[in-house]
Design a protein around this motif. Sequence first.
Motif, PDB file in Angstrom:
ATOM      1  N   UNK A  20       0.831  -1.209   0.000  1.00  0.00           N
ATOM      2  CA  UNK A  20       0.000   0.000   0.000  1.00  0.00           C
ATOM      3  C   UNK A  20       0.859   1.250   0.000  1.00  0.00           C
ATOM      4  N   UNK A  23       2.363   1.877  -3.365  1.00  0.00           N
ATOM      5  CA  UNK A  23       1.399   2.427  -4.328  1.00  0.00           C
ATOM      6  C   UNK A  23       1.292   3.933  -4.158  1.00  0.00           C
ATOM      7  N   UNK A  24       1.168   4.407  -2.922  1.00  0.00           N
ATOM      8  CA  UNK A  24       1.050   5.851  -2.689  1.00  0.00           C
ATOM      9  C   UNK A  24       2.339   6.555  -3.079  1.00  0.00           C
ATOM     10  N   UNK A  27       2.365   6.923  -6.725  1.00  0.00           N
ATOM     11  CA  UNK A  27       1.403   7.961  -7.128  1.00  0.00           C
ATOM     12  C   UNK A  27       2.027   9.347  -6.974  1.00  0.00           C
TER      13      UNK A  27
END
Lengths: 129, 322
Positions: A20, A23-24, A27
């Motif tokens: 997780x 992923x951030x 981004x």
Amino acid sequence: MAHAHKLEIFRGLVKFKSVTQKIWGVLIFLTIITAIEVVLGIYKESLPAVFMSQVLGMKLLNWIFIILTIVKAYYITWDFMHMRDETKGLRRAVVWITIFLIAYLVFILLQEAGYIFDVYDKGYIKRDF
Amino acid sequence: MSTAVAEGKTWDGGNQPLKASYGKMMMWFFIVSDALTFSGFLAAYGFSRFKFIDSWPIADEVFTHIPFFHGNYPMIYVAFMTFVLIMSSVTMVLAVDAGHHLNKAKVTFYMFLTVIGGLIFVGSQAWEWATFIKGDYGAVQTKGGNILQFVDTEGHRVALRDIAVVDGHSQRVQHERKNGLWFVSEGTLPPYTMEQVIHGFEANKNILVRTQILNEEGKKTVLTRAESLKQLKENGKLAVEGANLHVNEYGSPLFADFFFFITGFHGFHVFSGVIINIIIFFNVVLGTYERRKSYEMVEKVGLYWHFVDLVWVFVFTFFYLV
């Protein structure tokens, strides 16, 4: 997916604690790149002349845009599509073939287009009467 | 172990050298073929652009609007669209990750957000199309198919509707089947006739014509007053507002053709992606993958959804930036 996720990007420079978090992190990286592209695009007119100099038949600025796009494409494929976690065989079967065929097609078409431009430009054929 | 035995193990089947399921591998190969289709389109766009490299429209002058706001904001809205699509890619990958942990509630939530992101993107694209079709300033198309735009002496664009002189008498009415020959139809008439445009141009002394040709600094060439009038009178053929597959007030009609075709094809991908995401969303809600103890379907549709995002990254660069 049974096998483990690789949690580092930039060749191990940045390491994340969980999927997780990675992923951030990706981004944020993609957003920064897009922001750079947009700012360069909006202030195109007031950029220093270096950006407008011709490099390999195209403006330097356009090369920067294309390279940033490929960087973005890399992180979308590697981290969002989990290409990083696939086997070498699958990765190469997908990536190498695609890149080779696209590079080939683009080279041929742009080369031909440049030739046609010259034919019009030198006045051998007229298109605007 | 002899070589014969090792070979038997390698080639006798039941071996998975790529360690990927059939479905996922097929999704990857579909993506490869779709990537080649898109790159074919984009390369064709590049071909036309390099062919008319000295007269291609400047994207910053074409896409300048934001919904609900007046004024000139190049790039802003399309940057927002890009961010929405990347964001929906993130929620998708979060859904995939939640699927690995068999967390049904989280998968449901993130799939829902992904669908919303996709819908916002498709809506934005529809708006972008509508704005492009409606047009901005209007222009005159020449006999050779080139575009003449209007600027004032400071180089600011001037709209066709502000200069054209319209008098009620010369207005032609569009021929329709009900009021004329029933077996003949006629397309929409141009917004103004050439006489009205020339008349208006003569009345406004400070208006000049801007051609498609890019000068050394990458700006469009502005003609002198005398040349402008000569161009309009000799070559002007049709007043144009907006863009469609035949005419394009922003420049080469090819630009509009490729814009409609490539962003349309991409928009169709987003649309079908949204539909597939909705189907998967309901499967998640109904517990199909919970019972299957595997959320691999989410992963497969995720691959497709990321691919759509990936294509948009390239479309964004080649239509709006370069």
